[in-house]
Scaffold this active site. Structure first.
Site, PDB file in Angstrom:
ATOM      1  N   CYS A   2       0.820  -1.209   0.000  1.00 40.56           N
ATOM      2  CA  CYS A   2       0.000   0.000   0.000  1.00 40.56           C
ATOM      3  C   CYS A   2       0.854   1.259   0.000  1.00 40.56           C
ATOM      4  CB  CYS A   2      -0.869   0.041   1.248  1.00 40.56           C
ATOM      5  SG  CYS A   2      -1.932  -1.363   1.436  1.00 40.56           S
ATOM      6  N   ARG A  27       5.932  -0.808  -6.109  1.00 41.92           N
ATOM      7  CA  ARG A  27       5.774  -1.506  -4.834  1.00 41.92           C
ATOM      8  C   ARG A  27       4.788  -2.664  -4.921  1.00 41.92           C
ATOM      9  NH1 ARG A  27       6.942   2.414  -0.265  1.00 41.92           N
ATOM     10  NH2 ARG A  27       5.538   1.181   0.971  1.00 41.92           N
ATOM     11  N   TRP A  74      -2.683  -2.952  -1.425  1.00 41.37           N
ATOM     12  CA  TRP A  74      -2.259  -4.354  -1.544  1.00 41.37           C
ATOM     13  C   TRP A  74      -3.042  -5.073  -0.465  1.00 41.37           C
ATOM     14  CZ3 TRP A  74       0.453  -7.945   1.535  1.00 41.37           C
ATOM     15  CH2 TRP A  74       0.996  -9.036   0.849  1.00 41.37           C
ATOM     16  N   ASN A 100      -2.398   2.798   5.453  1.00 37.76           N
ATOM     17  CA  ASN A 100      -1.394   1.732   5.324  1.00 37.76           C
ATOM     18  C   ASN A 100      -1.237   1.075   6.681  1.00 37.76           C
ATOM     19  OD1 ASN A 100      -0.875   2.611   2.773  1.00 37.76           O
ATOM     20  ND2 ASN A 100       1.199   3.336   3.168  1.00 37.76           N
ATOM     21  N   GLY A 101      -0.951  -0.238   6.681  1.00 33.15           N
ATOM     22  CA  GLY A 101      -0.735  -0.930   7.953  1.00 33.15           C
ATOM     23  C   GLY A 101      -1.922  -1.816   8.279  1.00 33.15           C
ATOM     24  N   GLU A 467      19.199 -18.196  -2.515  1.00 33.42           N
ATOM     25  CA  GLU A 467      18.783 -16.973  -3.202  1.00 33.42           C
ATOM     26  C   GLU A 467      18.314 -17.272  -4.633  1.00 33.42           C
ATOM     27  OE1 GLU A 467      17.828 -14.214  -2.612  1.00 33.42           O
ATOM     28  OE2 GLU A 467      18.141 -12.975  -4.384  1.00 33.42           O
ATOM     29  N   LYS A 471      14.622 -16.527  -6.237  1.00 32.76           N
ATOM     30  CA  LYS A 471      14.411 -15.765  -7.478  1.00 32.76           C
ATOM     31  C   LYS A 471      13.564 -16.577  -8.436  1.00 32.76           C
ATOM     32  CE  LYS A 471      15.233 -12.555  -6.530  1.00 32.76           C
ATOM     33  NZ  LYS A 471      15.899 -12.145  -5.337  1.00 32.76           N
ATOM     34  N   GLU A 474       9.805 -16.876  -7.199  1.00 32.44           N
ATOM     35  CA  GLU A 474       8.983 -15.660  -7.139  1.00 32.44           C
ATOM     36  C   GLU A 474       8.700 -15.050  -8.501  1.00 32.44           C
ATOM     37  OE1 GLU A 474      12.419 -12.546  -5.577  1.00 32.44           O
ATOM     38  OE2 GLU A 474      10.327 -12.114  -5.181  1.00 32.44           O
ATOM     39  N   HIS A 490      19.197 -36.342   2.262  1.00 27.89           N
ATOM     40  CA  HIS A 490      18.412 -36.507   3.497  1.00 27.89           C
ATOM     41  C   HIS A 490      16.928 -36.274   3.261  1.00 27.89           C
ATOM     42  CE1 HIS A 490      21.923 -37.131   5.966  1.00 27.89           C
ATOM     43  NE2 HIS A 490      22.493 -36.092   5.381  1.00 27.89           N
ATOM     44  N   LYS A 585       6.716  -4.952  -3.220  1.00 28.93           N
ATOM     45  CA  LYS A 585       8.123  -4.608  -3.054  1.00 28.93           C
ATOM     46  C   LYS A 585       8.489  -4.393  -1.602  1.00 28.93           C
ATOM     47  CE  LYS A 585      12.219  -3.648  -4.515  1.00 28.93           C
ATOM     48  NZ  LYS A 585      13.016  -4.862  -4.792  1.00 28.93           N
TER      49      LYS A 585
HETATM   50  C1  F6R Z   1      12.972 -11.314  -3.047  1.00 30.52           C
HETATM   51  C2  F6R Z   1      12.566 -10.109  -2.367  1.00 30.52           C
HETATM   52  C3  F6R Z   1      12.013 -10.222  -0.996  1.00 30.52           C
HETATM   53  C4  F6R Z   1      12.685  -9.176  -0.094  1.00 30.52           C
HETATM   54  C5  F6R Z   1      12.083  -9.214   1.313  1.00 30.52           C
HETATM   55  C6  F6R Z   1      12.779  -8.239   2.246  1.00 30.52           C
HETATM   56  O1  F6R Z   1      13.438 -11.029  -4.323  1.00 30.52           O
HETATM   57  O2  F6R Z   1      12.656  -9.050  -2.904  1.00 30.52           O
HETATM   58  O3  F6R Z   1      12.205 -11.499  -0.481  1.00 30.52           O
HETATM   59  O4  F6R Z   1      14.050  -9.450  -0.053  1.00 30.52           O
HETATM   60  O5  F6R Z   1      10.719  -8.898   1.253  1.00 30.52           O
HETATM   61  O6  F6R Z   1      12.690  -6.931   1.788  1.00 30.52           O
HETATM   62  P1  F6R Z   1      13.634  -5.800   2.348  1.00 30.52           P
HETATM   63  O7  F6R Z   1      15.031  -6.110   1.933  1.00 30.52           O
HETATM   64  O8  F6R Z   1      13.119  -4.530   1.775  1.00 30.52           O
HETATM   65  O9  F6R Z   1      13.507  -5.838   3.854  1.00 30.52           O
END
Ligand code: F6R
Length: 590
Positions: A2, A27, A74, A100-101, A467, A471, A474, A490, A585
């Site tokens: 949001c 975002r 959102w 927001n929140g 990681e 990627k 997502e 395992h 985001k």
């Molecule tokens: C993955 C991604 C999310 C963020 C996570 C933390 O590509 O972007 O997993 O890494 O939401 O976000 P920040 O770093 O803003 O605390």
């Protein structure tokens, strides 16, 4: 996640709000809305969909009036539908609120209010205008109504309110969530994200602890949470432009992958005094805990490894949302290292607040200077990688591991050696990008046909497996699972069939031979092996070649082809890699 914006001035409010909301699109959101006041009456439009869709149906940017508030939502409480979009109103439609929140006690509040009022939405937000209306009728002032209403709200929030009871203004209030204010050449604005302000507005006021702002066409008046006037000084905000993009038809994610050499270059530039101070605090600490979520947590895993390997300092990584369950062991001799691109992730902030109540020292790595995390930290290392527009983190991760590599070497008194090595890695990150672009694209067509892809690695490269898997899942919706290579046998080996893609990150370092044993086990069950290494091996079905680098620096080059692979797999599946479904985001709710 949001985002909200308010405007009061000589310009057309809806126009400024709409263009500010457009800057928040990165975002992630599912609906949008806007309200203004003209001739003492509230006007509003809202709907589900992207801003341009809502604009094409409702022309929200054309709403008349000089005062207004707007929102992108959102969904967290209540499904994605038009009624649940913001603004939300009181029963008489005299007060509009964007929020927001999460109102954590919304259910209880609704139960009390429902005896006398009827709610129309299923949001938690709607209780706010209802409470404001109730208190306005008792107290006769909107500031007093806000002060009374927020005393009843549990959880972090930021909201803007506007009412035909006092039509020349809008009001703002925030607790533990960002809400910023600037004056612009044509008026006064409030927003939850500094990116939504017009360029050049660098003098920023912020709200804390339930403070309230009244925004008129003449400026701001600030109040504490009880409604008494307070003075506030603006802070100068150093805003960072993102890099200039070469090819505008590309998705942000690919542009940001390509910006990574520059991310390393900029992140190297840290204050030596802050590095020394952080290193000293870490040396003296009784315990050192990293806290972060998602990609930032994977960077923290690299930090933990480097602290152990380079500085012989044991540390722990605790996921942001789990931090509070370990708070018994946090004390004033603890150092908490919080890592967050946005600096607003609610789960991380929750942990950091817990740490602060225990008087622990907080060191943060953060990209957004005006963020709550930066404000709550004793030492801040800025990531300096510019705005990251794609939901998936790429260049911010590269900046995070750069800062952590520096910090671990300061801790060991080896800062001079590492600076040169980090500078030397910059062109190699670029080579890793160029060398693998075509290969990743064709490999993606193979992976796109599968429902799952596994990533294995050991030691300093283990977190790359995690990681890369994140990627992949997502952005492409192919299930990705990363694990230490030794763990494969395992349990996960049961899922390997003929053709199952397994990505093995196995540079020619001290992990190579052991990882190879695990690759053999998978190959024997028919797995399709993608080797990410500087050394070829006959067992690889496809080799993603990376440059040879210093042993501890392989993550810098190994992650790049895997980011490309996730990106191209999304394209091969017809998915927009910049806007993964259900994700945002900046996750500002718990
Ligand atoms: C993955 C991604 C999310 C963020 C996570 C933390 O590509 O972007 O997993 O890494 O939401 O976000 P920040 O770093 O803003 O605390």
């Amino acid at each position: 996640m949001c985002g909200l914006i308010g405007y009061n001035g000589i310009g057309q409010a809806a126009h400024f709000i709409f263009s500010g909301l457009q800057k928040l699109e990165y975002r992630g959101y599912d609906s949008a809305g806007l309200a203004t006041i003209t001739d003492g009456l509230l006007q509003y439009k809202k709907d589900i969909g992207k801003l341009e869709e809502v604009e094409s149906i409702h022309h929200i940017s054309q709403l008349p009036g000089h005062v207004g508030i707007g929102h992108v939502r959102w969904a967290a409480h209540g499904k994605v539908d038009q009624v649940n979009a913001h603004p939300q109103f009181d029963e008489g439609h005299n007060i509009a609120v964007v929020h927001n929140g999460i109102v954590e006690n919304a259910r209880e509040l609704r139960c009390c209010l429902e005896n006398t009022h009827s709610f129309v939405s299923t949001t938690d937000t709607e209780v706010i205008p209802f409470l404001l209306a109730q208190y306005y009728h008792q107290k006769g002032s909107l500031i007093a109504a806000i002060a009374s209403a927020i005393a009843e709200l549990r959880g972090p929030f930021a909201f803007l309110a506007m009412s035909c009871y006092d039509p020349g203004k809008f009001f703002a209030c925030a607790r533990e969530m960002p809400l910023l204010f600037v004056s612009t050449p044509t008026g006064y604005m409030a927003a939850s994200d500094v990116n939504s302000f017009p360029d050049g507005c660098n003098q920023v006021y912020t709200l804390e602890d339930g403070q309230i702002a009244e925004v008129t066409s003449q400026g701001f008046v600030f109040y504490d949470s009880t409604g008494s006037i307070i003075e506030k000084q603006p802070e100068m905000l150093a805003r960072q432009a993102s890099a200039i993009y070469v090819n505008s038809s590309e998705y942000y994610m690919m542009r940001e992958i390509r910006e990574q050499p520059r991310a390393v270059e900029q992140a190297i530039e840290q204050s030596a005094a802050d590095m020394q101070a952080a290193a000293q605090a870490i040396k003296e600490a009784q315990n050192v805990i990293f806290t972060a979520c998602g990609t930032s947590r994977h960077a923290a895993l690299m930090g933990r490894y480097l602290f152990s390997r380079i500085s012989k300092r044991m540390s722990e990584v605790i996921i942001g949302s789990e931090f509070k369950y370990f708070s018994d062991a946090i004390c004033q001799d603890s150092v908490v290292i919080a890592i967050s691109q946005s600096g607003e992730t609610a789960d991380v902030m929750d942990g950091v607040r817990t740490a602060r109540t225990k008087n622990a020292k907080v060191i943060s790595l953060v990209n957004h200077h005006a963020s709550q995390l930066a404000r709550l930290s004793d030492i801040v290392f800025p990531l300096k990688c510019g705005t990251e527009n794609a939901v998936a983190a790429t260049k911010s991760y590269m900046a995070q591991i750069t800062v952590l590599t520096l910090l671990s070497h300061y801790l060991a008194g080896q800062q001079h050696d590492i600076l040169k090595k980090l500078k030397d890695i910059i062109p190699l990150v670029e080579i890793a990008y160029e060398t693998n672009l075509k290969r990743a694209e064709s490999l993606a067509r193979y992976i796109a046909k599968y429902n799952a892809c596994y990533f294995i690695a050991r030691g300093s490269n283990f977190h790359i497996a995690m990681e890369a898997a994140l990627k992949m899942k997502e952005v492409s919706y192919v299930h990705g699972e990363g694990m230490p290579a030794g763990e494969l046998k395992h349990g996960t080996l049961a899922l390997i069939e003929k053709g199952t893609p397994i990505v093995a990150i196995c540079p020619a370092d001290y992990t190579f031979d052991d990882t190879l044993c695990n690759i053999e086990e998978a190959k024997a069950r028919g797995a399709f092996i993608i080797g990410v290494s500087d050394k070829h091996h006959r067992i690889f079905d496809v080799w993603c070649k990376i440059p040879k680098v210093d042993e501890i620096l392989y993550p810098f080059v190994a992650i790049v082809p895997l980011q490309e692979l996730a990106y191209f797999t999304a394209l091969a599946r017809g998915v927009n890699p910049d806007r993964p479904r259900n994700l945002a985001k900046s996750i500002t709710v718990k």
